[in-house]
Design a protein around this motif. Structure first.
Motif, mmCIF file in Angstrom:
data_model
loop_
_atom_site.group_PDB
_atom_site.id
_atom_site.type_symbol
_atom_site.label_atom_id
_atom_site.label_comp_id
_atom_site.label_asym_id
_atom_site.label_seq_id
_atom_site.Cartn_x
_atom_site.Cartn_y
_atom_site.Cartn_z
ATOM 1 N N ASN A 96 -67.755 75.141 29.754
ATOM 2 C CA ASN A 96 -66.895 76.019 28.973
ATOM 3 C C ASN A 96 -67.771 76.951 28.153
ATOM 4 O O ASN A 96 -68.942 76.682 27.919
ATOM 5 C CB ASN A 96 -66.042 75.136 28.044
ATOM 6 C CG ASN A 96 -65.008 75.940 27.304
ATOM 7 O OD1 ASN A 96 -64.557 76.967 27.790
ATOM 8 N ND2 ASN A 96 -64.641 75.471 26.125
ATOM 9 N N ALA A 108 -54.032 67.164 31.700
ATOM 10 C CA ALA A 108 -55.010 68.088 31.118
ATOM 11 C C ALA A 108 -55.634 67.493 29.862
ATOM 12 O O ALA A 108 -56.850 67.560 29.658
ATOM 13 C CB ALA A 108 -54.346 69.428 30.795
ATOM 14 N N GLN A 136 -58.156 64.742 30.570
ATOM 15 C CA GLN A 136 -59.460 65.260 30.970
ATOM 16 C C GLN A 136 -60.219 65.806 29.772
ATOM 17 O O GLN A 136 -61.429 65.615 29.646
ATOM 18 C CB GLN A 136 -59.282 66.357 32.020
ATOM 19 C CG GLN A 136 -58.835 65.766 33.354
ATOM 20 C CD GLN A 136 -58.477 66.848 34.348
ATOM 21 O OE1 GLN A 136 -58.317 68.009 33.971
ATOM 22 N NE2 GLN A 136 -58.329 66.467 35.607
ATOM 23 N N SER A 174 -58.499 74.991 29.960
ATOM 24 C CA SER A 174 -59.159 74.839 31.252
ATOM 25 C C SER A 174 -58.513 73.701 32.036
ATOM 26 O O SER A 174 -58.344 73.796 33.249
ATOM 27 C CB SER A 174 -60.654 74.561 31.072
ATOM 28 O OG SER A 174 -61.266 75.665 30.467
ATOM 29 N N GLY A 175 -58.145 72.651 31.299
ATOM 30 C CA GLY A 175 -57.465 71.539 31.958
ATOM 31 C C GLY A 175 -56.176 71.996 32.610
ATOM 32 O O GLY A 175 -55.903 71.712 33.783
ATOM 33 N N LYS A 213 -56.821 74.383 35.541
ATOM 34 C CA LYS A 213 -57.267 73.672 36.730
ATOM 35 C C LYS A 213 -56.085 73.054 37.458
ATOM 36 O O LYS A 213 -55.990 73.103 38.681
ATOM 37 C CB LYS A 213 -58.254 72.583 36.310
ATOM 38 C CG LYS A 213 -59.293 72.281 37.338
ATOM 39 C CD LYS A 213 -60.441 71.564 36.669
ATOM 40 C CE LYS A 213 -61.118 70.586 37.597
ATOM 41 N NZ LYS A 213 -61.913 69.622 36.827
ATOM 42 N N GLN A 214 -55.163 72.507 36.700
ATOM 43 C CA GLN A 214 -53.956 71.918 37.279
ATOM 44 C C GLN A 214 -53.189 72.945 38.098
ATOM 45 O O GLN A 214 -52.621 72.633 39.127
ATOM 46 C CB GLN A 214 -53.020 71.391 36.182
ATOM 47 C CG GLN A 214 -53.561 70.214 35.405
ATOM 48 C CD GLN A 214 -53.680 68.998 36.281
ATOM 49 O OE1 GLN A 214 -52.721 68.629 36.963
ATOM 50 N NE2 GLN A 214 -54.859 68.399 36.290
ATOM 51 N N ALA A 219 -54.532 75.709 39.231
ATOM 52 C CA ALA A 219 -55.499 76.410 40.082
ATOM 53 C C ALA A 219 -55.620 77.893 39.794
ATOM 54 O O ALA A 219 -55.456 78.732 40.683
ATOM 55 C CB ALA A 219 -55.158 76.176 41.562
ATOM 56 N N GLN A 242 -57.883 80.967 37.226
ATOM 57 C CA GLN A 242 -59.056 81.231 36.404
ATOM 58 C C GLN A 242 -58.609 81.750 35.041
ATOM 59 O O GLN A 242 -57.717 82.575 34.949
ATOM 60 C CB GLN A 242 -59.887 82.341 37.062
ATOM 61 C CG GLN A 242 -60.747 81.860 38.200
ATOM 62 C CD GLN A 242 -62.114 81.427 37.690
ATOM 63 O OE1 GLN A 242 -62.689 82.097 36.852
ATOM 64 N NE2 GLN A 242 -62.613 80.308 38.187
#
Ligand SMILES: Nc1ncnc2c1ncn2[C@@H]1O[C@H](COP(=O)(O)OP(=O)(O)O)[C@@H](O)[C@H]1O
Ligand SMILES: [Mg+2]
Lengths: 442, 203
Positions: free
Chosen positions: A79, B22, B25, B124-125, B128-129, B131, B133
């Motif tokens: 990050n 999320a 993680q 980000s979690g 990512k779930q 998919a 950016q």
């Protein structure tokens, strides 16, 4: 889309080198893998000197523990991480980028730390992008400084406004008092003349009546039985007029009138004393006289509320503006009468102290809560309902006493009562006159 | 327009699940970074809590926040994360993050670091779930109140927000906690809704 192959690795590298911001690539151990021109120009070290060494060898200004943890967090969390010039102005110890016009000595920087992956998507290291924010920072710091100045000025102005308000309130109040004083003095003067001749007339009348009755008595004694029988209308007249009662009553009427006139005379005298139209100047004055005349003026207002106990000490006349000092007594006495409840008691003490005199107005009223004790002297501070209090009495009194080089203090125990104490010097210092003449002499 | 206002019960549950994953993680990474136990409360989701231009901040946050930081996330999913720090700020984490002295600038920097780490972990979690950016701007201090409890009243929101997630972080060994509000714009909320639907479909 451009064909990626058309742009060589060398081209990309030279672009990164040329870009107008600092770019560094470090591995997990903080060893420098890549560094661009910006970093060389500002650190004075060539890329060859930088690459292969750890960040801390080449940039000793970086705090090692913190930097390692930062790099670590970027690697672990995959990050971004940031630093901002506001909290960390000079991450790298570079010279200011405004060498001529700027007042700042060092370059301000924002820095972004970002994860960098290798071709296979594994973690290669951490990139640092350093941007020069000197210009923004200088501007912002200047603004902050200006803002502070403005704030200072603002509070100075607020203070001035408060002072002006106070001064205006005092002016208004003293103007009002002066006007009332003049009015009172005028009325007193106007009444004084007629009262004067009514007084002397009543006294003359009284003497004449004594003579008249003596004359009548003489007549009565001179007339005998025969005369009375010859003039029965005399006895009838005497009965009709209720002569005996009249004689008695006339005496009483005269006594009452004289008493009434005495009272009027005293009130007029008090009014003159109180208003002191003739004394808006420094004069020697007897404070006890001032207290008495003030008490007389407001007697109607306090007589039903409180018992007034005078404990006058032995004091000599002091140099003061009598009307103004009376104004202070008036405020203190009225406040005390407002504060007391049933079985109200107001004690007036006076005496000598510290080369001056003091006057205390002590009441057994509700007292003043601790948290407002230091506010009661502020102009417009009042706890009384609208119409009852202006909040000016104490502030005015305070400034009068200060003008007299004295002190006005308060002691109060909530629930038990208050004691207001004015201390005044016997004589006013001559400083002001001396000071001005001294200045002129120079 | 798809918003999160009209989520069905199932969709709500799926969103909750999405966030739970999320958060899990995020907690795991944080624990790895700091070598401590990190607890994340089950996120509390208010879909579309909005009244005119004001965010209805839960009362307990309104009362206790001293400092509020913010950070934007940008991309297919857009919005801002607000982190509400209580009276003790993030002092307890100073050592973990490599800070030594406790000057005021450093305390602020520490809070910005915590903001960055927490929002990065959560967003980000989530990204990512579903998919996609996302990128971030630098965090900054939004309101800094010496004593007032109403720091949050000063939030002026201009873009329609579709969802507020309230998350409580606790690093137990260090007696630290703070609250996160994640606000997602209405225009990009559809991304989340589609992800929810896919999740439901796969089940
Ligand atoms: N003797 C007293 N006992 C209790 N409170 C007092 C006394 N004298 C003054 N105070 C307090 O101080 C305040 C200010 O007094 P002052 O300046 O005379 O204004 P005002 O009488 O118009 O309210 C009053 O409102 C009252 O609360
Ligand atoms: Mg008063």
């Amino acid at each position: 889309m451009t064909d990626n192959k058309a742009i060589s690795r060398e081209t990309l590298e030279s672009m990164l080198k040329a870009i107008n911001m600092g770019v560094l690539l470090v591995d997990h151990d903080c060893k420098v893998l890549f560094s661009n021109h910006f970093m060389s120009i500002n650190s004075g070290r060539s890329a060859e000197e930088l690459v292969g060494r750890t960040l801390f060898e080449v940039f000793p200004e970086l705090p090692e523990v913190w930097t390692r943890q930062k790099i670590n967090s970027v690697v672990t969390l995959q990050n971004f991480a940031f630093t901002s010039w506001q909290q960390r102005p000079h991450l790298f110890n570079f010279e200011s980028t405004r060498p001529i016009s700027g007042l700042v000595g060092h370059m301000y920087q924002n820095c972004t730390f970002f994860p960098v992956q290798d071709a296979d998507g594994g973690s290669l290291g951490v990139g640092l992008a350093i941007s020069d924010t000197t210009d923004t920072a200088a501007r912002q710091l200047e603004l902050t400084h200006l803002n502070e100045l403005l704030e200072e000025e603002k509070s100075a102005q607020a203070l001035l406004i408060a002072r002006l308000e106070e001064a205006q309130a005092q002016l208004l109040q003293s103007e009002k008092m002066a006007a009332i004083g003049q009015l009172a003095a005028g009325v007193a003067h106007e009444i004084n003349n007629p009262i004067g001749f009514v007084c002397s007339n009543v006294n003359s009348l009284r003497r004449y009546l004594v003579d008249l009755f003596a004359l009548l008595d003489a007549y009565e004694q001179a007339s005998d039985e025969k005369h009375a029988q010859a003039h029965p209308e005399l006895a009838a007249m005497r009965d009709k007029a209720d002569y005996d009662f009249m004689r008695q009553d006339i005496d009483e009427l005269i006594v009452e009138s004289v008493e009434g006139l005495d009272r009027v005379t005293r009130i007029v005298k008090d009014l003159r004393e109180f208003s002191h139209v003739d004394s808006y100047e420094w004069q020697l004055a007897d404070l006890h006289k001032g207290l008495d005349s003030t008490l007389n003026v407001i007697w109607n207002e306090i007589k039903f509320k409180a018992q007034v106990i005078k404990r006058y000490g032995d004091i000599e006349p002091i140099e003061c503006m009598g009307s103004q000092i009376n104004q202070v007594f008036l405020n203190l006495l009225i406040n005390a009468s407002h504060a007391v409840g049933v079985d109200g008691e107001i004690i007036i003490n006076s005496g000598r102290e510290d080369g001056g005199v003091f006057v205390e107005v002590v009441d057994n009223g509700h007292g003043i809560p601790l948290d407002i004790q230091n506010r009661i002297f502020e102009p417009f501070f009042t706890t009384k309902p609208v119409g009852m209090g202006s909040g000016l009495g104490l502030s005015l009194s305070y400034s009068i006493i200060v003008k007299h080089h004295g002190r006005l203090t308060v002691e109060s125990e909530p629930g038990r009562g208050s004691c207001f104490r004015a201390w005044l010097p016997l004589r006013q210092p001559q400083v002001q006159a001396h000071a001005t003449s001294a200045v002129e002499g120079c | 327009m798809e918003t999160l206002a009209a989520l069905t019960e199932d969709q709500r549950d799926a969103l909750q699940e999405l966030m739970n994953i999320a958060m899990g993680q995020a907690a795991e990474r944080l624990a790895r970074l700091t070598n401590t136990m990190v607890t994340l409360s089950v996120p509390f989701i208010h879909p579309l809590i909005r009244e005119q231009d004001n965010l209805l901040i839960p009362d307990h946050l309104r009362r206790s926040s001293m400092i509020v930081t913010r950070q934007s996330f940008l991309g297919e999913l857009r919005g801002e994360v607000f982190v509400c720090f209580g009276s003790m700020g993030a002092d307890k984490l100073a050592e973990l993050l490599g800070y030594s002295d406790g000057g005021p600038a450093q305390q602020e920097e520490l809070m910005l670091d915590v903001t960055n780490i927490l929002s990065g972990a959560c967003i980000s979690g989530l990204a990512k779930q579903v998919a996609i950016q996302v990128s971030y701007d630098a965090p900054s201090i939004l309101v800094h109140r010496e004593e007032s409890a109403n720091a949050l009243n000063e939030l002026n929101l201009n873009e329609h927000l579709a969802m507020v997630l309230e998350i409580r972080f606790e690093v137990q060994a260090h007696q630290f906690s703070c609250d996160l509000l994640i606000c997602i714009t209405e225009r990009t909320a559809g991304v989340v809704v589609r992800a929810i639907d896919r999740l439901l479909y796969e089940l």
